[in-house]
Design an enzyme around this catalytic site. Structure first.
Site, PDB file in Angstrom:
ATOM      1  N   ASP A   8      55.511  44.339  20.176  1.00  6.42           N
ATOM      2  CA  ASP A   8      55.602  44.141  21.619  1.00  6.42           C
ATOM      3  C   ASP A   8      56.650  45.104  22.159  1.00  6.42           C
ATOM      4  O   ASP A   8      57.795  45.113  21.693  1.00  6.42           O
ATOM      5  CB  ASP A   8      55.995  42.702  21.946  1.00  6.42           C
ATOM      6  CG  ASP A   8      54.898  41.706  21.630  1.00  6.42           C
ATOM      7  OD1 ASP A   8      53.805  42.133  21.193  1.00  6.42           O
ATOM      8  OD2 ASP A   8      55.130  40.496  21.809  1.00  6.42           O
ATOM      9  N   ASP A 129      45.234  34.113  27.230  1.00  5.34           N
ATOM     10  CA  ASP A 129      46.553  33.524  27.043  1.00  5.34           C
ATOM     11  C   ASP A 129      46.562  32.195  27.783  1.00  5.34           C
ATOM     12  O   ASP A 129      46.379  32.156  29.007  1.00  5.34           O
ATOM     13  CB  ASP A 129      47.632  34.456  27.591  1.00  5.34           C
ATOM     14  CG  ASP A 129      47.514  35.863  27.020  1.00  5.34           C
ATOM     15  OD1 ASP A 129      47.218  35.982  25.823  1.00  5.34           O
ATOM     16  OD2 ASP A 129      47.701  36.835  27.782  1.00  5.34           O
TER      17      ASP A 129
END
Length: 240
Positions: A8, A129
């Site tokens: 990330d 998500d």
């Protein structure tokens, strides 16, 4: 099944967030390319890259870091975060990304996602998500009223390569993955499902493989960085 180590990116560095909070970022490596090579050298056959700044900004923001990672790898990588139009999809595929992940776009503009999946077969994934079963967008900053299963079904016949299913409340919290929710999604649609969020140990890896659902793989981040999960062991176990 495949282990997808997560890189990330925030400000050009490898970070992990707690439940998607950009203010709760821990920097683990300021050399993303070196981190990518380490995962590859451990036997990982794929990499999962997220441009966190891009996800919030709505456009790619860590391009130099992503390109450095791609230049360091011989294994394929999938990329999400800030890719919201066909030009962005095509640009990253041209630059060497094996698969782009469309998250917010899947909610805001599902027709675009379907068009991209048709134009680039096998190279477009959808990121779902979820917070309490509802899809979140804009880097998880906004939770919608759209049920994760209903969102997945929109792409059932669109040619989407995979769905990355993340339980936001588990992400980065090291409390274990929500294998049950991902397994239920895998049973609800024919699209391959990748588990993400809270994968903290080999117990989660074993649970994913033994759940009885046709899961494609597992994404892990923080557990790989802090040593709770050995990438070589996890990758070999899932591949066996």
């Amino acid at each position: 099944m495949i282990l997808y180590p997560a890189i990330d990116l925030k400000g050009g560095a490898c970070v992990r967030l707690l439940r998607g909070d950009m203010e709760a970022a821990t920097v683990f490596n300021d050399d993303p390319a070196a981190q990518a090579r380490a995962f590859q050298d451990a036997g990982c056959g794929w990499l999962h890259i997220v441009d966190l700044d891009g996800a919030f900004a709505g456009q790619s923001a860590n391009g130099a870091a992503v390109e450095a990672i791609l230049g360091a790898l011989t294994v394929p990588a999938q990329l999400g975060g800030g890719i919201r139009d066909m030009a962005g999809v095509e640009a990253w595929l041209t630059r060497g990304v094996a698969r782009v992940i469309l998250g917010t776009a899947a909610v805001r503009n599902p027709d675009f996602v379907k068009e991209a999946a048709r134009a680039f077969p096998g190279k477009v994934a959808v990121g779902i998500d979820a917070r309490d079963g509802k899809a979140a967008v804009e880097g998880w900053a906004e939770t919608t009223e759209i049920d994760a299963h209903d969102l997945a079904r929109r792409f059932e016949d669109a040619g989407v390569a995979a769905i990355i299913h993340t339980d936001i409340d588990r992400d980065g919290a090291m409390g274990g993955a929500n294998i049950e929710a991902s397994a239920a999604l895998a049973h609800a649609v024919s699209i391959p499902i990748i588990v993400s969020g809270g994968v903290a140990s080999m117990d989660d890896i074993r649970a994913a493989k033994a759940c009885g659902a046709p899961l494609d793989g597992v994404i892990s981040g923080r557990a790989l960085y802090d040593g709770r999960l050995d990438p070589a062991e996890a990758a070999a176990f899932l591949a066996a």
